[in-house]
Write an enzyme that holds these catalytic residues in place. Structure first.
Site, PDB file in Angstrom:
ATOM      1  N   LEU A 184       0.809  -1.063   0.142  1.00  0.00           N
ATOM      2  CA  LEU A 184       0.077  -0.042   0.098  1.00  0.00           C
ATOM      3  C   LEU A 184       0.851   1.284   0.025  1.00  0.00           C
ATOM      4  O   LEU A 184       0.267   2.324  -0.198  1.00  0.00           O
ATOM      5  CB  LEU A 184      -1.119  -0.073   1.366  1.00  0.00           C
ATOM      6  CG  LEU A 184      -1.967  -1.210   1.345  1.00  0.00           C
ATOM      7  CD1 LEU A 184      -2.798  -1.014   2.498  1.00  0.00           C
ATOM      8  CD2 LEU A 184      -2.874  -1.116   0.018  1.00  0.00           C
ATOM      9  N   ASP A 186       0.638  -9.830  -4.463  1.00  0.00           N
ATOM     10  CA  ASP A 186       1.795  -9.035  -4.672  1.00  0.00           C
ATOM     11  C   ASP A 186       1.675  -7.748  -5.281  1.00  0.00           C
ATOM     12  O   ASP A 186       2.197  -7.230  -6.069  1.00  0.00           O
ATOM     13  CB  ASP A 186       3.106  -9.828  -5.232  1.00  0.00           C
ATOM     14  CG  ASP A 186       4.144  -9.155  -5.016  1.00  0.00           C
ATOM     15  OD1 ASP A 186       4.313  -8.135  -4.271  1.00  0.00           O
ATOM     16  OD2 ASP A 186       5.271  -9.723  -5.403  1.00  0.00           O
TER      17      ASP A 186
END
Length: 427
Positions: free
Chosen positions: A61, A303
């Protein structure tokens, strides 16, 4: 206020589709029945497929420190659009969540801005430098989901062993990016035919598998739960398969791009095909699919690794590793696996829900009365092309642009709240 989903198709235990109504209230699935007629906000799903919300235990993130690439808000909106209601955020941020204070600050950001549930990883070592262990107990109390130095491998066997012993003592999980830096040789693509043909520096498969082989023996010696990130080679699959047969508590994940692509699919020197681990050989890809089908590989994780267009434009040698994946994972896998009879819809849903939840004891990923109301409504029949310009993620870096896919989420509910609906202010 209660919500009723009308005419929803759900999977039975046998893997068949069954049409039902579903009542959601106070964050829970209250009732699943053939017909529910009550006063409540109603959504006619019109026969669309409903799954438990997807779980992705490997996302980046970027916040704090990399907000130009992604934020907690944009990344979790991308998750919601892709049907994911729980994501686990990797700790290779700036700063790294390697102290109680930093973990508490991260939790505050998550609570204020996340659109779906975020489980934050803490790092195994301070600054992810592999030199000194973090305060596992303090970080766990502050909200750490598990421990990983993802982005880099823990190079010292002794350091990893100490981490595993500490984790085993307290019931924590060690999650590993497996890469022996002494075997990378400055590579940035797989050490295979594409690298040779284009005179590019390759990353040998053994750089990954040797770390996994080391770590499963350390996991056996320490007794900890050891989880391998983004497995990519046939040798790695073999090592994990053998370790499971030996009774070692090892699990692993695979990413959609490693299931769908190999280095032969790289038609041009394009940094949107650059990720770590790299796209391996066709033999490796086939071994990953076999490992997923036979249970050696436990579940799928994206991922998701967003970067800016400017960063990815630096050429394949200098561009950062990574591609985005949250918004395209299910359509890609449904179209190329379920539609082509590689696996069943039930298997795919389990790899995205029940399996990661069970392994990490999350009590999520279930579609039943009394369960948390994390739901994804999917149009299995609508087909459209993947277009990065419609992504809500800040990252547009994908090798799948232009691929035609079916199986697009149209409504996502997290904890009983609608967090994304197709056509309402987002692409």
């Amino acid at each position: 206020m209660a919500i009723i989903l009308k005419n929803a198709n759900i999977l039975t235990e046998e893997g068949n589709l069954k049409q039902v109504d579903m009542k959601i209230d106070e964050g829970k699935i209250i009732q699943i029945a053939e017909k529910i007629d009550e006063e409540a906000e109603q959504f006619d799903i019109q026969g669309k497929f409903v799954s438990a919300g997807f779980i992705d235990l490997h996302v980046h993130l970027r916040e704090p420190g990399g907000e130009h690439k992604e934020t907690i808000a944009t990344g979790t909106l991308a998750a919601a659009k892709g049907g994911f209601t729980t994501v686990a955020a990797m700790p290779n941020t700036m700063p790294v969540p390697d102290s109680v204070e930093r973990m508490e600050n991260l939790q505050k950001r998550i609570n204020e801005t996340a659109n779906v549930r975020v489980l934050p990883y803490a790092s195994i070592t301070i600054g992810q430098k592999g030199k000194e262990l973090t305060d596992f107990e303090g970080l766990k109390k502050a909200g750490a989901f598990a421990f990983t130095d993802d982005g880099v491998g823990v190079q010292s066997a002794g350091m990893m062993y100490e981490a595993m012993k500490l984790a085993a003592k307290n019931g924590y999980s060690i999650v590993a990016h497996c890469e022996d830096n002494s075997l990378v040789y400055g590579g940035y693509v797989h050490d295979g035919e594409f690298a040779k043909k284009n005179r590019l520096k390759g990353i040998p498969s053994v750089s990954e598998s040797v770390h996994i082989a080391r770590d499963v023996l350390l996991a056996e010696a320490s007794g900890c739960h050891y989880h391998v990130c983004h497995i990519s080679t046939k040798e790695s699959v073999r090592v994990v398969r053998d370790a499971k047969r030996a009774g070692i508590n090892v699990t692993c994940e695979v990413s959609p791009h490693h299931l769908l692509l190999c280095d032969e699919d790289m038609k041009a020197i394009d940094s949107n095909y650059k990720m770590n681990p790299p796209l391996r050989s066709k033999e490796d890809r086939d071994a990953l699919i076999e490992g997923l089908l036979d249970g050696t590989i436990d579940f799928i994780a994206t991922d998701h690794a967003p970067h800016t267009a400017e960063e990815k434009s630096k050429g394949i040698e200098l561009a950062p590793f990574g591609i985005v994946g949250l918004e395209t994972a299910f359509p890609l896998l449904y179209t190329n696996f379920v539609e082509k009879n590689v696996c069943s819809l039930k298997q795919l849903i389990e790899w995205l829900t029940i399996k990661p939840s069970k392994i990490f004891k999350l009590n999520l990923g279930q579609l039943k009365e009394g369960a948390i109301a994390d739901l994804t409504v999917i149009d299995l029949h609508h087909e459209e092309e993947i277009n990065p310009e419609t992504f809500v993620s800040k990252g547009k870096n994908t090798p799948f642009s232009g691929w035609k896919c079916k199986g697009w989420p149209v409504l996502t509910i997290a904890g009983g709240q609608i967090v994304w609906k197709k056509g309402e202010g987002q692409s």
